[in-house]
Scaffold this motif. Structure first.
Motif, PDB file in Angstrom:
ATOM      1  N   ASN A  51      -9.847   0.508  -4.702  1.00 47.35           N
ATOM      2  CA  ASN A  51      -9.601   0.289  -3.278  1.00 47.35           C
ATOM      3  C   ASN A  51     -10.485  -0.808  -2.690  1.00 47.35           C
ATOM      4  OD1 ASN A  51     -12.036   1.634  -2.755  1.00 47.35           O
ATOM      5  ND2 ASN A  51     -11.060   3.407  -1.818  1.00 47.35           N
ATOM      6  N   CYS A  63      -4.833   5.524  -1.153  1.00 50.67           N
ATOM      7  CA  CYS A  63      -5.839   4.449  -1.149  1.00 50.67           C
ATOM      8  C   CYS A  63      -7.267   5.001  -1.051  1.00 50.67           C
ATOM      9  CB  CYS A  63      -5.606   3.483   0.006  1.00 50.67           C
ATOM     10  SG  CYS A  63      -4.116   2.491  -0.164  1.00 50.67           S
ATOM     11  N   THR A 104      -8.754  -3.992  -3.560  1.00 48.04           N
ATOM     12  CA  THR A 104      -7.583  -4.122  -2.684  1.00 48.04           C
ATOM     13  C   THR A 104      -8.021  -4.587  -1.302  1.00 48.04           C
ATOM     14  OG1 THR A 104      -6.385  -2.395  -3.864  1.00 48.04           O
ATOM     15  CG2 THR A 104      -5.676  -2.849  -1.605  1.00 48.04           C
ATOM     16  N   LEU A 138       0.835  -1.203   0.000  1.00 47.92           N
ATOM     17  CA  LEU A 138       0.000   0.000   0.000  1.00 47.92           C
ATOM     18  C   LEU A 138       0.869   1.252   0.000  1.00 47.92           C
ATOM     19  CD1 LEU A 138      -2.693  -1.083   2.626  1.00 47.92           C
ATOM     20  CD2 LEU A 138      -2.896  -1.159   0.134  1.00 47.92           C
ATOM     21  N   LEU A 149      -8.497   2.904   5.182  1.00 45.12           N
ATOM     22  CA  LEU A 149      -7.513   3.115   4.127  1.00 45.12           C
ATOM     23  C   LEU A 149      -7.120   4.584   4.155  1.00 45.12           C
ATOM     24  CD1 LEU A 149      -9.160   1.005   1.297  1.00 45.12           C
ATOM     25  CD2 LEU A 149      -7.097   0.434   2.581  1.00 45.12           C
TER      26      LEU A 149
END
Length: 80
Positions: A53, A47, A56, A21, A43
């Motif tokens: 995101n 991010c 992720t 990240l 986040l």
């Protein structure tokens, strides 16, 4: 696994994924663990505005956390 062990394992998982990240200008913070099943994270940085995101979060963060703490059922991003 005790609540403290779960927290330690979640922190280990976040430590594993954090460099990926950070390499994209982002980061992640652990906010809470509820009922030893749900992890709330936030986040940060790049991010926040990243178009992928959620992918992720599910494919990277949640999968890594479940590797360390299989009893975790979901990971939720709490927006700032």
């Amino acid at each position: 696994m005790t609540t403290e062990e779960i927290k330690l394992n979640v922190e280990k998982a976040l430590a594993e994924i954090r460099p990926f990240l950070q390499s994209d200008g982002g980061d992640i913070s652990l906010l809470s663990i509820e009922d030893d099943k749900r992890v709330r994270v936030q986040l940060e940085g790049a991010c926040i505005s990243c178009s992928v995101n959620q992918m992720t979060l599910k494919s990277g963060v949640e999968m890594t956390i479940k590797k360390y703490a299989p009893q975790i059922e979901e990971v939720i991003n709490v927006e700032a």
